[in-house]
Write a protein that holds these residues in place. Structure first.
Motif, PDB file in Angstrom:
ATOM      1  N   PHE A 209      36.608  33.230  42.310  1.00 13.86           N
ATOM      2  CA  PHE A 209      36.011  33.853  41.129  1.00 13.86           C
ATOM      3  C   PHE A 209      34.979  32.953  40.468  1.00 13.86           C
ATOM      4  O   PHE A 209      35.085  31.724  40.512  1.00 13.86           O
ATOM      5  CB  PHE A 209      37.104  34.195  40.116  1.00 13.86           C
ATOM      6  CG  PHE A 209      38.176  35.101  40.670  1.00 13.86           C
ATOM      7  CD1 PHE A 209      38.084  36.476  40.543  1.00 13.86           C
ATOM      8  CD2 PHE A 209      39.270  34.572  41.342  1.00 13.86           C
ATOM      9  CE1 PHE A 209      39.060  37.309  41.070  1.00 13.86           C
ATOM     10  CE2 PHE A 209      40.258  35.393  41.872  1.00 13.86           C
ATOM     11  CZ  PHE A 209      40.148  36.764  41.733  1.00 13.86           C
ATOM     12  N   ASP A 210      33.987  33.606  39.818  1.00 15.88           N
ATOM     13  CA  ASP A 210      33.015  32.849  39.042  1.00 15.88           C
ATOM     14  C   ASP A 210      33.489  32.707  37.599  1.00 15.88           C
ATOM     15  O   ASP A 210      34.625  33.074  37.267  1.00 15.88           O
ATOM     16  CB  ASP A 210      31.635  33.519  39.110  1.00 15.88           C
ATOM     17  CG  ASP A 210      31.617  34.931  38.525  1.00 15.88           C
ATOM     18  OD1 ASP A 210      32.536  35.287  37.748  1.00 15.88           O
ATOM     19  OD2 ASP A 210      30.679  35.691  38.837  1.00 15.88           O
ATOM     20  N   ARG A 211      32.654  32.171  36.739  1.00 13.55           N
ATOM     21  CA  ARG A 211      33.043  31.909  35.345  1.00 13.55           C
ATOM     22  C   ARG A 211      33.361  33.182  34.570  1.00 13.55           C
ATOM     23  O   ARG A 211      34.069  33.147  33.570  1.00 13.55           O
ATOM     24  CB  ARG A 211      31.932  31.147  34.617  1.00 13.55           C
ATOM     25  CG  ARG A 211      31.893  29.659  34.938  1.00 13.55           C
ATOM     26  CD  ARG A 211      30.801  28.960  34.158  1.00 13.55           C
ATOM     27  NE  ARG A 211      30.965  27.521  34.233  1.00 13.55           N
ATOM     28  CZ  ARG A 211      31.677  26.804  33.365  1.00 13.55           C
ATOM     29  NH1 ARG A 211      32.284  27.411  32.367  1.00 13.55           N
ATOM     30  NH2 ARG A 211      31.774  25.500  33.501  1.00 13.55           N
ATOM     31  N   ASN A 212      32.840  34.314  35.026  1.00 13.29           N
ATOM     32  CA  ASN A 212      33.100  35.584  34.356  1.00 13.29           C
ATOM     33  C   ASN A 212      34.313  36.309  34.922  1.00 13.29           C
ATOM     34  O   ASN A 212      34.596  37.438  34.541  1.00 13.29           O
ATOM     35  CB  ASN A 212      31.867  36.489  34.472  1.00 13.29           C
ATOM     36  CG  ASN A 212      30.661  35.906  33.772  1.00 13.29           C
ATOM     37  OD1 ASN A 212      30.770  35.390  32.655  1.00 13.29           O
ATOM     38  ND2 ASN A 212      29.503  35.976  34.420  1.00 13.29           N
ATOM     39  N   GLY A 213      35.003  35.660  35.852  1.00 13.97           N
ATOM     40  CA  GLY A 213      36.174  36.283  36.443  1.00 13.97           C
ATOM     41  C   GLY A 213      35.838  37.305  37.500  1.00 13.97           C
ATOM     42  O   GLY A 213      36.704  38.087  37.913  1.00 13.97           O
ATOM     43  N   TYR A 214      34.592  37.294  37.998  1.00 18.76           N
ATOM     44  CA  TYR A 214      34.186  38.242  39.033  1.00 18.76           C
ATOM     45  C   TYR A 214      34.445  37.637  40.411  1.00 18.76           C
ATOM     46  O   TYR A 214      34.184  36.441  40.628  1.00 18.76           O
ATOM     47  CB  TYR A 214      32.699  38.575  38.893  1.00 18.76           C
ATOM     48  CG  TYR A 214      32.220  39.627  39.872  1.00 18.76           C
ATOM     49  CD1 TYR A 214      32.424  40.980  39.619  1.00 18.76           C
ATOM     50  CD2 TYR A 214      31.585  39.256  41.062  1.00 18.76           C
ATOM     51  CE1 TYR A 214      32.003  41.948  40.524  1.00 18.76           C
ATOM     52  CE2 TYR A 214      31.154  40.218  41.969  1.00 18.76           C
ATOM     53  CZ  TYR A 214      31.371  41.563  41.687  1.00 18.76           C
ATOM     54  OH  TYR A 214      30.955  42.516  42.595  1.00 18.76           O
ATOM     55  N   PRO A 215      34.963  38.415  41.362  1.00 20.54           N
ATOM     56  CA  PRO A 215      35.205  37.899  42.709  1.00 20.54           C
ATOM     57  C   PRO A 215      33.889  37.693  43.456  1.00 20.54           C
ATOM     58  O   PRO A 215      33.403  38.585  44.146  1.00 20.54           O
ATOM     59  CB  PRO A 215      36.059  38.994  43.360  1.00 20.54           C
ATOM     60  CG  PRO A 215      35.670  40.254  42.646  1.00 20.54           C
ATOM     61  CD  PRO A 215      35.410  39.831  41.227  1.00 20.54           C
TER      62      PRO A 215
END
Length: 255
Positions: A209-215
């Protein structure tokens, strides 16, 4: 070297538009590129239709669309992900109890695109070469990422009521079947694929995941189905650990 004038002229137009601080007129393109104005208009019409160029009718000018920068950004993103993940993938492949291929994939609409690949000792040949695209719902890495999206996001990726693509007469055929499979994947914590891409092969995958919680990516392992024996949980847990480590590198936070 073979020469395809239309392709070369298209590249010339794109390069010229990219070098200018703002949109330009077709007449300027024709003059500076020394091409017939009729040819310029034909090339621009195709590039507009494909989404690479924007026409500003109020000024009678043309400029590059956001798609061009998005393509560049996507390439840079894949390269960065590959740098961050490669050492993790080497460790994952070398520590696996069976011969495996480790791969890194990113989600691109209804497909996954492979951004990196590490082949372990005595690993089997797989289709997951860098740059290859496969239907996301058939792959373990794709399922791992899709399982972390909302139901609305999944529906946006698969809006059609028609049957989903299949390769081996296996895998989910409809959106409800995929939805159920993704729910099971979330509960397990990692994804499984058995023979849906290539007969006699299986895979496990886990999302990072990135910092925005997106996979933003997924790490997977592919191996021969007859080699896995009782190692499913070990392979799944190891893949999750590698994906968490990649998440930490992407976010700058401890996993």
């Amino acid at each position: 070297m073979s020469d395809i004038p239309a392709a070369r002229n298209t590249m010339s137009v794109l390069r010229h538009l990219a070098s200018r601080p703002g949109p330009v007129r077709a007449s300027s393109l024709a003059r500076e590129l020394e091409l017939p104005r009729s040819s310029i208009y034909q090339l621009l019409a195709v590039m507009i239709d494909e989404g690479f160029v924007v026409h500003y009718p109020e000024d009678r000018t043309y400029g590059l669309s956001a798609l061009v920068s998005e393509i560049g950004t996507s390439a840079l993103r894949s390269e960065r992900l590959s740098r961050l993940a490669t050492s993790l993938m080497h460790n994952l492949a070398s520590a696996a109890p069976i011969p495996v291929v480790a791969h890194l994939a990113v989600l691109s609409g209804p497909e996954v695109s492979y951004a990196a690949r590490v082949q372990g000792s005595r690993a089997p040949t797989t289709v997951s070469a860098v740059g290859v695209r496969l239907p996301a719902h058939l792959t373990a890495t794709g399922r791992a990422m899709l399982a972390q999206l909302t139901a609305a996001q999944v529906r946006a990726i698969y809006p059609s009521r028609s049957a989903l693509t299949r390769r081996q007469s296996a895998g989910p055929q409809t959106l409800p079947e995929l939805t159920q499979l993704l729910a099971t994947t979330r509960e397990r914590g990692w994804a499984i694929e058995i023979g849906d891409v290539t007969a006699d092969y299986a895979s496990v995958g886990a999302a990072a995941f990135d910092r925005n919680g997106y996979p933003s990516a997924a790490i997977g392992l592919t191996f021969r189905t007859d080699a896995v024996a009782n190692n499913w949980d070990e392979l799944g847990a190891a893949t999750v650990a590698a994906a968490r480590a990649l998440t930490a590198r992407l976010t700058g936070r401890a996993s």
